[in-house]
Motif scaffolding. Structure first.
Motif, mmCIF file in Angstrom:
data_model
loop_
_atom_site.group_PDB
_atom_site.id
_atom_site.type_symbol
_atom_site.label_atom_id
_atom_site.label_comp_id
_atom_site.label_asym_id
_atom_site.label_seq_id
_atom_site.Cartn_x
_atom_site.Cartn_y
_atom_site.Cartn_z
ATOM 1 N N GLY A 135 -18.683 -0.775 6.180
ATOM 2 C CA GLY A 135 -17.236 -0.853 6.337
ATOM 3 C C GLY A 135 -16.610 -1.628 5.182
ATOM 4 N N MET A 136 -15.311 -1.487 5.058
ATOM 5 C CA MET A 136 -14.599 -2.156 3.966
ATOM 6 C C MET A 136 -14.669 -3.666 4.156
ATOM 7 S SD MET A 136 -12.995 -1.532 1.168
ATOM 8 C CE MET A 136 -12.487 0.173 1.285
ATOM 9 N N SER A 137 -15.125 -4.353 3.095
ATOM 10 C CA SER A 137 -15.258 -5.804 3.122
ATOM 11 C C SER A 137 -14.798 -6.366 1.796
ATOM 12 C CB SER A 137 -16.704 -6.222 3.389
ATOM 13 O OG SER A 137 -17.185 -5.716 4.625
ATOM 14 N N GLU B 218 -6.390 -6.781 -3.699
ATOM 15 C CA GLU B 218 -5.718 -6.352 -2.470
ATOM 16 C C GLU B 218 -6.772 -5.980 -1.426
ATOM 17 O OE1 GLU B 218 -2.565 -3.361 -3.674
ATOM 18 O OE2 GLU B 218 -3.597 -3.741 -5.570
ATOM 19 N N PHE B 219 -6.539 -6.398 -0.179
ATOM 20 C CA PHE B 219 -7.516 -6.110 0.872
ATOM 21 C C PHE B 219 -6.813 -6.124 2.222
ATOM 22 C CE2 PHE B 219 -10.965 -7.868 3.764
ATOM 23 C CZ PHE B 219 -11.583 -6.639 3.933
ATOM 24 N N GLY C 157 0.808 -1.215 0.000
ATOM 25 C CA GLY C 157 0.000 0.000 0.000
ATOM 26 C C GLY C 157 0.839 1.261 0.000
ATOM 27 N N ALA C 158 0.724 2.067 1.059
ATOM 28 C CA ALA C 158 1.471 3.321 1.154
ATOM 29 C C ALA C 158 2.909 3.112 1.584
ATOM 30 C CB ALA C 158 0.766 4.260 2.130
ATOM 31 N N ALA D 299 -6.451 0.171 9.681
ATOM 32 C CA ALA D 299 -5.245 0.754 10.262
ATOM 33 C C ALA D 299 -4.621 -0.132 11.339
ATOM 34 C CB ALA D 299 -5.571 2.125 10.842
ATOM 35 N N GLY D 300 -5.170 -1.327 11.539
ATOM 36 C CA GLY D 300 -4.640 -2.234 12.547
ATOM 37 C C GLY D 300 -3.276 -2.793 12.175
#
Length: 276
Positions: A272-274, A212-213, A157-158, A218-219
């Protein structure tokens, strides 16, 4: 068939985008990407399309026996409702496109990569090539019998690592390295992803989709790359249809599925993101 249609506005009418209404009777479009082939230059981005078309013609009198059959695969460029055919082959098909910038934020331009099973000049059964203008340059020969599907994946990711071009197919070796079913390319070098993804049937693609998931946001858990397909083994573990890569290992995410997975997408549709 084998055409692209555009919906100019919500509620509007579909319009043919560039291809002639007299296109062959049968065909298909396998993939489309937007690509700016002159980078920061004055040219505008264009829609690049992989097309496969075939047609046959009959004797005009009963009983209409077939007289001929012709097929052709093309990569076409669509700009302002006009079409330019870039490359074509009468042997095989172009089935996957990906825009990949090997040096990320560096000075090098993004390039267009083509997957499938096609001929380039006298070389047959090319599965991966880079399209430079109107020239295809074969890359990373493999021992698979099917064409490759392409995805650009940013594993961290970042984070500091650049995205890489992931390819999937029914190979056990690619680009001079041992890799089963899936591998990644940084623009110069190939690398395997552990023992890979394997399937019992040799003439089927083990992987249909990659996604990608980051399932804890942020965990502290790493960002995963999920693979869906027909595979029965992911790395050293038994897996049916779905597995995830954590940067080091493949693992099945929970219970086995009863059938193959054809598509994956990570989305937030209000809960939420799933992963869907």
């Amino acid at each position: 068939f084998g055409s692209v249609w555009v919906l100019p506005s919500p509620g509007g009418a579909w319009q043919r985008a560039g291809f002639s209404p007299e296109s062959p009777r049968f065909g298909r479009v396998d993939d489309m990407v937007v690509f700016d082939d002159d980078g920061p230059g004055p040219g505008q981005p264009a829609l690049y399309v992989t097309r496969y078309t075939n047609e046959y013609w009959n004797e005009p009198m009963p009983p209409f026996p077939p007289l001929g059959f012709e097929s052709e695969a093309k990569i076409s460029k669509v700009v302002d409702a006009s079409t330019v055919d870039i490359v074509s082959t009468s042997t095989g098909a172009y089935t996957s496109l990906a825009v990949f910038d090997a040096d990320g934020a560096g000075p090098g331009p993004a390039q267009l990569y083509v997957g499938g099973d096609f001929s380039v000049g006298a070389q047959s059964h090319v599965h991966l090539a880079r399209l430079d203008g109107t020239t295809l340059t074969p890359l990373g020969s493999d021992d698979g019998t099917l064409g490759l599907k392409l995805s650009v994946i940013d594993e961290d990711g970042a984070g500091p690592n650049a995205p890489m071009l992931w390819v999937v197919g029914n190979f056990t070796h690619i680009g001079g390295i041992a890799a089963t079913g899936v591998a990644r390319f940084d623009g110069t070098n190939w690398s395997a992803l552990g023992p890979g993804l394997s399937i019992q049937a040799v003439n089927e693609l083990p992987v249909s989709t990659l996604c990608e998931f980051d399932d804890d946001g942020a965990g502290p858990k790493p960002r995963f790359v999920y693979a869906g397909g027909e595979f029965t083994k992911a790395g050293y573990a038994d897996a049916r249809g779905i597995a995830r890569w954590d940067g080091h290992y493949w693992e099945p995410p929970g219970a086995f599925l009863n059938n193959a997975v054809r598509a994956l997408v990570a989305a937030d549709v209000g809960q939420g993101m799933s992963l869907y």
